[in-house]
Write a protein that holds these residues in place. Structure first.
Motif, mmCIF file in Angstrom:
data_model
loop_
_atom_site.group_PDB
_atom_site.id
_atom_site.type_symbol
_atom_site.label_atom_id
_atom_site.label_comp_id
_atom_site.label_asym_id
_atom_site.label_seq_id
_atom_site.Cartn_x
_atom_site.Cartn_y
_atom_site.Cartn_z
ATOM 1 N N LEU A 155 0.832 -1.199 0.000
ATOM 2 C CA LEU A 155 0.000 0.000 0.000
ATOM 3 C C LEU A 155 0.871 1.254 0.000
ATOM 4 O O LEU A 155 0.613 2.211 -0.743
ATOM 5 C CB LEU A 155 -0.919 -0.010 1.226
ATOM 6 C CG LEU A 155 -1.912 1.144 1.365
ATOM 7 C CD1 LEU A 155 -2.907 1.153 0.220
ATOM 8 C CD2 LEU A 155 -2.644 1.044 2.700
ATOM 9 N N VAL A 156 1.916 1.245 0.808
ATOM 10 C CA VAL A 156 2.836 2.385 0.862
ATOM 11 C C VAL A 156 3.566 2.555 -0.471
ATOM 12 O O VAL A 156 3.644 3.658 -1.029
ATOM 13 C CB VAL A 156 3.848 2.209 2.017
ATOM 14 C CG1 VAL A 156 4.926 3.292 1.957
ATOM 15 C CG2 VAL A 156 3.133 2.245 3.362
ATOM 16 N N PHE A 157 4.099 1.453 -1.005
ATOM 17 C CA PHE A 157 4.869 1.522 -2.252
ATOM 18 C C PHE A 157 3.998 1.927 -3.430
ATOM 19 O O PHE A 157 4.320 2.879 -4.167
ATOM 20 C CB PHE A 157 5.530 0.165 -2.508
ATOM 21 C CG PHE A 157 6.295 0.088 -3.797
ATOM 22 C CD1 PHE A 157 7.353 0.945 -4.040
ATOM 23 C CD2 PHE A 157 5.972 -0.862 -4.754
ATOM 24 C CE1 PHE A 157 8.075 0.875 -5.228
ATOM 25 C CE2 PHE A 157 6.683 -0.941 -5.942
ATOM 26 C CZ PHE A 157 7.730 -0.075 -6.181
ATOM 27 N N MET A 158 2.883 1.219 -3.624
ATOM 28 C CA MET A 158 2.009 1.531 -4.752
ATOM 29 C C MET A 158 1.360 2.904 -4.577
ATOM 30 O O MET A 158 1.115 3.627 -5.552
ATOM 31 C CB MET A 158 0.938 0.446 -4.903
ATOM 32 C CG MET A 158 1.489 -0.939 -5.222
ATOM 33 S SD MET A 158 2.466 -1.008 -6.749
ATOM 34 C CE MET A 158 1.165 -0.812 -7.983
ATOM 35 N N GLY A 159 1.086 3.275 -3.315
ATOM 36 C CA GLY A 159 0.529 4.598 -3.063
ATOM 37 C C GLY A 159 1.489 5.697 -3.458
ATOM 38 O O GLY A 159 1.088 6.730 -4.020
ATOM 39 N N ALA A 160 2.773 5.506 -3.171
ATOM 40 C CA ALA A 160 3.779 6.502 -3.546
ATOM 41 C C ALA A 160 3.854 6.642 -5.068
ATOM 42 O O ALA A 160 3.899 7.759 -5.603
ATOM 43 C CB ALA A 160 5.141 6.106 -2.978
ATOM 44 N N LEU A 161 3.859 5.510 -5.769
ATOM 45 C CA LEU A 161 3.898 5.562 -7.237
ATOM 46 C C LEU A 161 2.644 6.217 -7.798
ATOM 47 O O LEU A 161 2.713 7.057 -8.702
ATOM 48 C CB LEU A 161 4.040 4.145 -7.800
ATOM 49 C CG LEU A 161 5.366 3.436 -7.582
ATOM 50 C CD1 LEU A 161 5.293 2.014 -8.112
ATOM 51 C CD2 LEU A 161 6.506 4.199 -8.238
ATOM 52 N N GLY A 162 1.488 5.829 -7.260
ATOM 53 C CA GLY A 162 0.230 6.384 -7.748
ATOM 54 C C GLY A 162 0.129 7.883 -7.510
ATOM 55 O O GLY A 162 -0.323 8.631 -8.381
ATOM 56 N N GLU A 163 0.571 8.342 -6.345
ATOM 57 C CA GLU A 163 0.532 9.776 -6.043
ATOM 58 C C GLU A 163 1.462 10.559 -6.958
ATOM 59 O O GLU A 163 1.122 11.649 -7.433
ATOM 60 C CB GLU A 163 0.903 10.014 -4.578
ATOM 61 C CG GLU A 163 0.829 11.467 -4.155
ATOM 62 C CD GLU A 163 -0.555 12.069 -4.293
ATOM 63 O OE1 GLU A 163 -0.634 13.306 -4.461
ATOM 64 O OE2 GLU A 163 -1.553 11.315 -4.250
ATOM 65 N N ALA A 164 2.653 10.002 -7.225
ATOM 66 C CA ALA A 164 3.582 10.657 -8.153
ATOM 67 C C ALA A 164 2.966 10.772 -9.540
ATOM 68 O O ALA A 164 3.046 11.827 -10.188
ATOM 69 C CB ALA A 164 4.899 9.878 -8.211
#
Length: 198
Positions: A155-164
């Motif tokens: 969730l943290v990793f994919m969330g960071a990519l998605g937000e970018a």
């Protein structure tokens, strides 16, 4: 050096994407797609069969390319950092390469057209998460990273990519580069606190 002209079937998808994005799938006609692409209806029907076929080629084609890029990034030997960096780089590359298509897909996820063919976005996303989860759990088993909640870590990793990606598509910031992708991985894997923090 001159750029080669788009082939008819590529031009159909390019123009359909522009029309679907501007007017919506439901309000776009086959006639409008053909006029924009400079082709006849029989040509469109030859390649795609119908407006639904054009939509499926556009959407499914994009999802299959993206999924193949993600699976390739997670395949083979290498550390967890290597796999996640390859995945993050492929993620940002896809958005930079085709930002209009990325915006269109995001809109479909949140507001799918009423009459368009159904797309299994959930299954697509879960397939990528499952492979990333297996890669992460293999790294835990090797002792490369400490045990922890796989779902939360993803969730943290994919969330960071998605937000970018969302920031880039919305405002052009941040710039999606390989350096940013690698930095996101470093922050996710390294954490924010020092050993003395409680």
């Amino acid at each position: 050096m001159a750029t080669a002209p788009l082939r008819s079937h590529d031009r159909i998808l390019q123009k359909a994407l522009a029309l679907f994005s501007e007017k919506g799938y439901d309000a776009t006609s086959v006639r409008e797609i053909c006029e924009a692409a400079g082709i006849t209806k029989p040509t469109l029907y030859h390649f795609y069969g119908s407006k639904e076929g054009v939509y499926q080629a556009l959407v499914q084609g994009a999802l299959e390319r993206f999924q193949a890029d993600m699976m390739h990034a997670l395949a083979g030997d290498g550390s967890l950092r290597t796999h996640l960096s390859r995945m993050a780089r492929a993620y940002v590359d896809a958005a930079v390469r085709e930002p209009g298509l990325a915006r269109f897909l995001m809109a479909l996820i949140h507001n799918p057209p009423r009459s368009a063919p159904a797309t299994d976005f959930v299954g697509f996303y879960h397939g990528i998460l499952a492979e990333a989860g297996r890669t992460l759990e293999a790294a835990v088993a090797r002792g490369e990273v400490a045990p922890g909640p796989t779902e939360v870590r993803l969730l943290v990793f994919m969330g960071a990519l998605g937000e970018a990606m969302h920031g880039y598509l919305l405002s052009g910031r941040p710039q999606l580069t390989h350096e940013l992708a690698d930095s996101l991985v470093e922050v996710v894997l390294g954490g924010w606190t020092t050993g003395a923090a409680s």
